[in-house]
Design an enzyme around this catalytic site. Structure first.
Site, mmCIF file in Angstrom:
data_model
loop_
_atom_site.group_PDB
_atom_site.id
_atom_site.type_symbol
_atom_site.label_atom_id
_atom_site.label_comp_id
_atom_site.label_asym_id
_atom_site.label_seq_id
_atom_site.Cartn_x
_atom_site.Cartn_y
_atom_site.Cartn_z
ATOM 1 N N SER A 121 0.830 -1.202 0.000
ATOM 2 C CA SER A 121 0.000 0.000 0.000
ATOM 3 C C SER A 121 0.860 1.246 0.000
ATOM 4 O O SER A 121 1.955 1.262 0.538
ATOM 5 C CB SER A 121 -0.898 0.022 1.231
ATOM 6 O OG SER A 121 -1.642 1.229 1.233
ATOM 7 N N LYS B 199 -4.590 -6.636 3.150
ATOM 8 C CA LYS B 199 -4.523 -5.464 2.266
ATOM 9 C C LYS B 199 -5.922 -5.091 1.767
ATOM 10 O O LYS B 199 -6.274 -3.913 1.675
ATOM 11 C CB LYS B 199 -3.589 -5.750 1.073
ATOM 12 C CG LYS B 199 -3.617 -4.717 -0.058
ATOM 13 C CD LYS B 199 -3.166 -3.348 0.425
ATOM 14 C CE LYS B 199 -2.822 -2.362 -0.689
ATOM 15 N NZ LYS B 199 -3.755 -2.182 -1.772
HETATM 16 P P1 NBP Z 1 -0.096 -2.167 -14.369
HETATM 17 O O1 NBP Z 1 -1.101 -2.739 -13.479
HETATM 18 O O2 NBP Z 1 -0.479 -1.109 -15.328
HETATM 19 O O3 NBP Z 1 0.591 -3.370 -15.199
HETATM 20 C C1 NBP Z 1 1.515 -3.124 -16.243
HETATM 21 C C2 NBP Z 1 2.630 -4.146 -16.194
HETATM 22 O O4 NBP Z 1 2.110 -5.479 -16.367
HETATM 23 C C3 NBP Z 1 3.633 -3.917 -17.313
HETATM 24 O O5 NBP Z 1 4.910 -4.156 -16.804
HETATM 25 C C4 NBP Z 1 3.217 -4.978 -18.323
HETATM 26 O O6 NBP Z 1 4.234 -5.351 -19.201
HETATM 27 C C5 NBP Z 1 2.887 -6.099 -17.404
HETATM 28 N N1 NBP Z 1 2.164 -7.202 -18.046
HETATM 29 C C6 NBP Z 1 0.909 -7.266 -18.531
HETATM 30 BR BR1 NBP Z 1 -0.267 -5.879 -18.549
HETATM 31 N N2 NBP Z 1 0.590 -8.449 -19.056
HETATM 32 C C7 NBP Z 1 1.687 -9.205 -18.899
HETATM 33 C C8 NBP Z 1 1.997 -10.536 -19.238
HETATM 34 N N3 NBP Z 1 1.096 -11.333 -19.805
HETATM 35 N N4 NBP Z 1 3.234 -10.990 -18.955
HETATM 36 C C9 NBP Z 1 4.144 -10.196 -18.374
HETATM 37 N N5 NBP Z 1 3.906 -8.911 -18.011
HETATM 38 C C10 NBP Z 1 2.693 -8.426 -18.279
HETATM 39 O O7 NBP Z 1 1.172 -1.655 -13.513
HETATM 40 P P2 NBP Z 1 1.205 -0.804 -12.166
HETATM 41 O O8 NBP Z 1 0.229 0.320 -12.181
HETATM 42 O O9 NBP Z 1 2.646 -0.519 -11.957
HETATM 43 O O10 NBP Z 1 0.709 -1.841 -11.054
HETATM 44 C C11 NBP Z 1 1.339 -3.080 -10.824
HETATM 45 C C12 NBP Z 1 0.583 -3.855 -9.765
HETATM 46 O O11 NBP Z 1 0.621 -3.120 -8.541
HETATM 47 C C13 NBP Z 1 -0.899 -4.064 -10.080
HETATM 48 O O12 NBP Z 1 -1.308 -5.329 -9.625
HETATM 49 C C14 NBP Z 1 -1.588 -2.992 -9.272
HETATM 50 O O13 NBP Z 1 -2.898 -3.328 -8.954
HETATM 51 C C15 NBP Z 1 -0.697 -2.927 -8.061
HETATM 52 N N6 NBP Z 1 -0.751 -1.687 -7.304
HETATM 53 C C16 NBP Z 1 -0.805 -0.494 -7.939
HETATM 54 C C17 NBP Z 1 -0.846 0.683 -7.211
HETATM 55 C C18 NBP Z 1 -0.866 1.996 -7.887
HETATM 56 O O14 NBP Z 1 -0.974 3.015 -7.182
HETATM 57 N N7 NBP Z 1 -0.748 2.066 -9.202
HETATM 58 C C19 NBP Z 1 -0.817 0.630 -5.838
HETATM 59 C C20 NBP Z 1 -0.731 -0.581 -5.211
HETATM 60 C C21 NBP Z 1 -0.699 -1.733 -5.971
HETATM 61 P P3 NBP Z 1 4.398 -4.570 -20.605
HETATM 62 O O15 NBP Z 1 5.208 -3.351 -20.302
HETATM 63 O O16 NBP Z 1 5.126 -5.541 -21.455
HETATM 64 O O17 NBP Z 1 3.035 -4.256 -21.119
#
Ligand code: NBP
Length: 479
Positions: free
Chosen positions: A128, A182
């Protein structure tokens, strides 16, 4: 093999977490992303981090020292499964795969079970704090095996937020426990935000103060028992002026609240566990209600109270709202911790509730001084039946209840929706009641379905022969 930790998925969360890891003494970080551009970008932007890049899962595995440890930060759902499957192919027994994404805890339970069969450890870790937290220190809620914690513990402690000298991370419990906690964290966050929004609405409509003036009220509150990140940012949002129109920003933002689903998960899970998280549920429903413009337009002509709402003594009213907010907040947290207690019992996790409140003191969205009081309450009595009844909270509820009632009455009379304030008060009155009309419900159930009832004055299960002579018989079965 020279990296002690790896990160898979280099979007905003993963790259910030990788940079956080790299900035800590003793860590060398291997990085991998499905598409090459993100890896190249991270390496060129942050040469100082000394990342070891990999461009295939094989290369990634080869760059990690054993036991290999990788944090997966990709989109929740199928992408997470795809990455786990690929890592299982190149990892060996004893290695550790950590899912740091926002997984739904039943998925984590399923994945842990499947990965464990290969001898590899799987850890679902709730993280978080958003982008900022990932970079500077999040609150981390890891589940998984004790074995994995030996390797993972020091690494996660090195990057977590620090509150009063303690890292905001603890081994929550096995398999899905971390993602469960979480999830409840996010549910509590929904309730806390809704309560603050209701407080703002009541003050604004009751006293006519401007958003900037109300920002000052929140800043003042932030020096007392309500001190928290959410109160602090509320003041900042209320103080913000829209550059285009010169209006308070809050007045030009469309009043339809979004949600990514974790509040709904918390409520769905609570329903199946039979835990009344009414504050979280009302907060989740309030967002849904706001997001149906067609229904709101159709209902806009329905009448409200005849008289306008105006309070005579603004300062006294604001103090009442502050007390009502604190009392309602206690109930929301009490309900959230109740859900964790019930989840732990259901899934066989041994969760230290006091430790959970401590790791929420820093890094995460609900961080607050208040969490120390929760830790104190569980330190005093680890098996507290209900947090709200612990001495510090009972005292605050005693102090606040008259004001709380006045605020809910005023809101009702003024036609100002206050679902979180009023449902929290109803919960309070319900849980403290000596007798509840649940007795009548049992009578009704027995009448139409022969569901039987118990008596207050003797052991056994009973049924009244409603369609016969209405005498009572002792029954065997409870439906
Ligand atoms: P995203 O949730 O937008 O995911 C993008 C990433 O997933 C990229 O690296 C992408 O690779 C990869 N990806 C996908 Br889409 N499909 C894939 C596959 N089949 N194989 C391998 N890689 C794959 O990223 P984020 O916003 O950084 O969040 C990451 C995680 O953290 C999520 O689960 C999110 O819920 C969680 N989270 C986010 C926050 C926040 O504030 N954003 C907070 C807490 C937790 P690519 O570059 O090749 O497309």
């Amino acid at each position: 093999a020279s990296a002690n930790i790896g990160v898979v998925g280099l979007a905003v969360m993963g790259s910030n977490l990788a940079r956080n890891l790299a900035s800590r003494e003793g860590n060398t970080v291997a990085v991998y992303n499905r598409s090459r551009e993100k890896t190249d970008h991270l390496l060129s932007e942050h040469p100082e981090a000394g990342f070891i890049p990999a461009f295939s899962y094989e290369e990634f595995a080869a760059s990690l020292s054993k036991p290999r440890t990788a944090i997966v930060m990709v989109k929740a759902g199928r992408p997470t499964d795809a990455v786990i499957d690929a890592l299982v192919e190149v990892f060996e027994p004893g290695d550790i795969i950590v899912d740091g994404g926002n997984a739904y805890f039943p998925d984590t339970i399923r994945r842990e079970k499947a990965v464990r069969e290969t001898g590899i450890n799987f850890v679902g870790a709730g993280i978080s704090g958003g982008e900022e937290g990932a970079l500077t220190g999040p609150s981390i809620m890891p589940g998984g095996s004790d074995e994995s914690w030996v390797t993972l513990g020091p690494i996660l402690r090195s990057i977590a937020a620090v509150a009063e000298g303690e890292p905001c991370v603890t081994h929550v419990g096995h398999d899905g426990a971390g993602h469960f906690v979480k999830m409840v964290h996010n549910g509590i966050e929904y309730a806390d935000m809704q309560l603050i929004a209701e407080a703002y609405d009541l003050i604004r409509r009751g006293t006519g103060k401007t958003p900037a003036e109300i920002a000052d009220v929140f800043s003042e509150w932030n020096t007392g028992e309500l001190e928290s990140y959410l109160i602090e940012i509320t003041a900042e949002v209320l103080r913000q002026v829209d550059a285009e129109t010169g209006e308070p920003l809050v007045d030009v933002i469309l009043d339809q609240a979004g949600a990514k689903g974790t509040g709904a998960w918390t409520v769905q899970t609570a329903l199946s566990l039979g835990v009344p998280v009414s504050g979280i549920a009302e907060a989740t429903f309030a967002r849904s209600l706001s997001s149906h413009p067609e229904q709101r337009a159709a209902a806009a002509g329905l009448p409200g109270p005849a008289e306008d709402f105006h309070v005579d003594d603004a300062d006294a009213f604001i103090e009442d709202v502050r007390l009502a907010l604190f009392a309602s907040k206690i109930i929301a947290y009490s309900q959230g911790f109740d859900e964790i207690r019930a989840g732990a019992a259901e899934y066989g996790w041994s969760i230290d509730l006091g430790a959970i409140s401590k790791i929420w003191r820093g890094g995460c969205i609900i961080r607050a001084q208040f969490l120390n009081r929760i830790a104190d309450a569980y330190a005093e009595q680890a098996d507290l039946p209900v947090l709200a009844a612990a001495p510090y909270f009972a005292d605050a509820l005693t102090r606040g209840q008259d004001a709380w009632r006045r605020v809910v009455v005023a809101a009702t009379q003024a036609g100002i929706p206050s679902p979180a304030f009023s449902s929290s008060l109803a919960y309070y009155d319900g849980i403290r009641a000596e007798r509840l009309p649940a007795a009548l419900i049992q009578g009704q159930r027995d009448f139409f379905g022969a569901h039987t009832y118990k008596r207050i004055d003797k052991e056994g299960t009973f049924h009244t022969q409603w369609s016969g002579d209405r005498t009572e018989i002792e029954a065997e079965d409870t439906h």
